[in-house]
Design an enzyme around this catalytic site. Structure first.
Site, PDB file in Angstrom:
ATOM      1  N   LYS A 163     -19.581  -3.110   3.061  1.00 16.31           N
ATOM      2  CA  LYS A 163     -18.346  -3.017   2.277  1.00 16.31           C
ATOM      3  C   LYS A 163     -18.171  -1.537   1.940  1.00 16.31           C
ATOM      4  CE  LYS A 163     -16.040  -5.381  -1.554  1.00 16.31           C
ATOM      5  NZ  LYS A 163     -14.854  -5.834  -0.845  1.00 16.31           N
TER       6      LYS A 163
HETATM    7  N1  PPE Z   1     -13.393  -9.668   3.519  1.00 16.70           N
HETATM    8  C1  PPE Z   1     -12.987  -8.467   3.055  1.00 16.70           C
HETATM    9  C2  PPE Z   1     -12.490  -7.455   4.011  1.00 16.70           C
HETATM   10  C3  PPE Z   1     -13.057  -8.215   1.678  1.00 16.70           C
HETATM   11  O1  PPE Z   1     -12.667  -7.027   1.221  1.00 16.70           O
HETATM   12  C4  PPE Z   1     -13.524  -9.203   0.803  1.00 16.70           C
HETATM   13  C5  PPE Z   1     -13.572  -8.949  -0.668  1.00 16.70           C
HETATM   14  C6  PPE Z   1     -13.938 -10.436   1.332  1.00 16.70           C
HETATM   15  C7  PPE Z   1     -13.864 -10.634   2.708  1.00 16.70           C
HETATM   16  C8  PPE Z   1     -14.516 -11.526   0.477  1.00 16.70           C
HETATM   17  O2  PPE Z   1     -15.792 -11.164   0.016  1.00 16.70           O
HETATM   18  P1  PPE Z   1     -16.349 -11.706  -1.374  1.00 16.70           P
HETATM   19  O3  PPE Z   1     -15.559 -11.043  -2.446  1.00 16.70           O
HETATM   20  O4  PPE Z   1     -17.776 -11.302  -1.378  1.00 16.70           O
HETATM   21  O5  PPE Z   1     -16.157 -13.177  -1.388  1.00 16.70           O
HETATM   22  N2  PPE Z   1     -12.542  -8.118  -1.153  1.00 16.70           N
HETATM   23  C9  PPE Z   1     -12.706  -7.439  -2.424  1.00 16.70           C
HETATM   24  C10 PPE Z   1     -11.716  -6.312  -2.597  1.00 16.70           C
HETATM   25  C11 PPE Z   1     -10.288  -6.691  -2.660  1.00 16.70           C
HETATM   26  C12 PPE Z   1      -9.392  -5.501  -2.950  1.00 16.70           C
HETATM   27  O6  PPE Z   1      -8.174  -5.605  -2.726  1.00 16.70           O
HETATM   28  O7  PPE Z   1      -9.875  -4.476  -3.420  1.00 16.70           O
HETATM   29  C13 PPE Z   1     -12.680  -8.428  -3.579  1.00 16.70           C
HETATM   30  O8  PPE Z   1     -12.234  -9.547  -3.418  1.00 16.70           O
HETATM   31  O9  PPE Z   1     -13.145  -8.032  -4.658  1.00 16.70           O
END
Ligand code: PPE
Length: 312
Positions: A163
């Site tokens: 990330k």
């Molecule tokens: N894919 C991506 C690309 C992503 O950024 C997130 C979280 C997820 C999947 C889901 O991961 P999880 O949160 O562990 O279930 N995206 C973060 C950032 C969003 C933003 O706009 O900034 C979030 O949900 O916090």
């Protein structure tokens, strides 16, 4: 997608080990991370429940952050335990109950040039109130998506499971393109043409009461909400299959939904103007969503292990 609510004006931000005033948490314009996107971050939610405030799966988020950092040889100069304490302290010191927490670590100010060796690793943790990601209504009625013309970044080019801040240029392009064309959110395909994920969410399809979600080889960020939903769905008795999903399979699914820390469990009601299922939150999605909200709201005794108490 993102609400246009601005960030707060005051509060305290944990910055390199100390709490500083919100407005003083600044970065030099020549910081390495700003020029090359060389940082890693997390998005974590804290929920206010009638048993107290709890951070959802703090350990897993901090583990992922340190793993992301390792992939970019970025050494976070704090032991994990200390970083977790700082996260909880940030919520407490700001008097927050339900909030969104954003820890970040990046190569800071020292020299420019792509090679980051010698740059300090700066770390910060901020927390603020952040409501629903895609709008209150989205959780109930679902959102309208489009397949992006931008493909999701590929593991031969970047470690997609990290990330990392720079990776989000891919998400930014997909979001702007979707918005420009009048949709709520984008769905990115991977470079093989399989469904990957949203710009900030993982994706699930439901067919005959079985859940399908792209496997790791579809270039996804391994979401912690995704992982939670898989476990909760299996616990309820649904079968969950992790495998590549084609566009057609998603378009002909009975239901589809996004998962993510910010997005939580958000139904998808349309893709490129084609209705998914009945064009509203599907039955299975509703069951999963309810279970998820029960768990984060400390109403499921069996899942209290996922909740890190901040204030009880
Ligand atoms: N894919 C991506 C690309 C992503 O950024 C997130 C979280 C997820 C999947 C889901 O991961 P999880 O949160 O562990 O279930 N995206 C973060 C950032 C969003 C933003 O706009 O900034 C979030 O949900 O916090």
């Amino acid at each position: 997608m993102v609400d246009k609510e601005g960030l707060p004006e005051e509060g305290k931000i944990w910055y390199n080990g100390v709490f500083v005033d919100w407005k003083e948490a600044k970065v030099h314009v020549l910081a390495h991370g700003l020029h090359y996107g060389s940082g890693v971050f997390e998005g974590i939610r804290c929920y206010a429940t009638d048993k107290g405030s709890f951070i959802f799966r703090l350990n897993e988020h901090v583990d992922r952050m340190y793993r992301s950092a390792e992939l970019y040889k970025l050494e976070i100069p704090y032991p994990k335990a200390e970083f977790k304490t700082a996260i909880k302290e940030t919520v407490r010191i700001n008097g927050l109950d339900a909030c969104y927490i954003r820890p970040i670590a990046f190569y800071g100010y020292h020299h420019l040039g792509v090679n980051p060796e010698g740059c300090p690793v700066d770390c910060a943790i901020a927390a603020w109130r952040w409501g629903t990601y895609l709008g209150e209504e989205a959780l109930e009625n679902g959102i309208r998506c489009t397949f992006s013309s931008w493909r999701r970044i590929d593991p031969t080019t970047l470690p997609v499971t990290a990330k990392a801040t720079g990776h989000y240029l891919n998400s930014l392009l997909a979001v702007l393109d979707a918005k420009e064309r009048g949709f709520d959110e984008a769905i990115l395909l991977d470079t093989n043409g399989h469904v990957a994920e949203g710009p900030g969410e993982n994706i699930f399809a439901v067919k005959n009461a079985t859940l399908y979600t792209p496997a790791a080889e579809s270039s996804i960020l391994p979401g912690i909400t995704r992982d939670s939903v898989i476990e909760l769905a299996q616990d309820i008795g649904y079968e969950v299959i992790e495998q590549p999903i084609t566009k057609e399979e998603l378009l002909t699914a009975d239901e589809a939904f996004f998962t993510g820390t910010a997005a939580e469990v958000s139904p998808i009601r349309e893709i490129d103007n084609a209705t998914i299922g009945e064009g509203k939150r599907g039955e299975v999605t509703g069951v999963i969503q309810k279970k998820f909200f029960d768990v984060v709201n400390a109403k499921e005794a069996g899942y209290m292990g996922w909740l890190e108490p901040v204030r009880v």
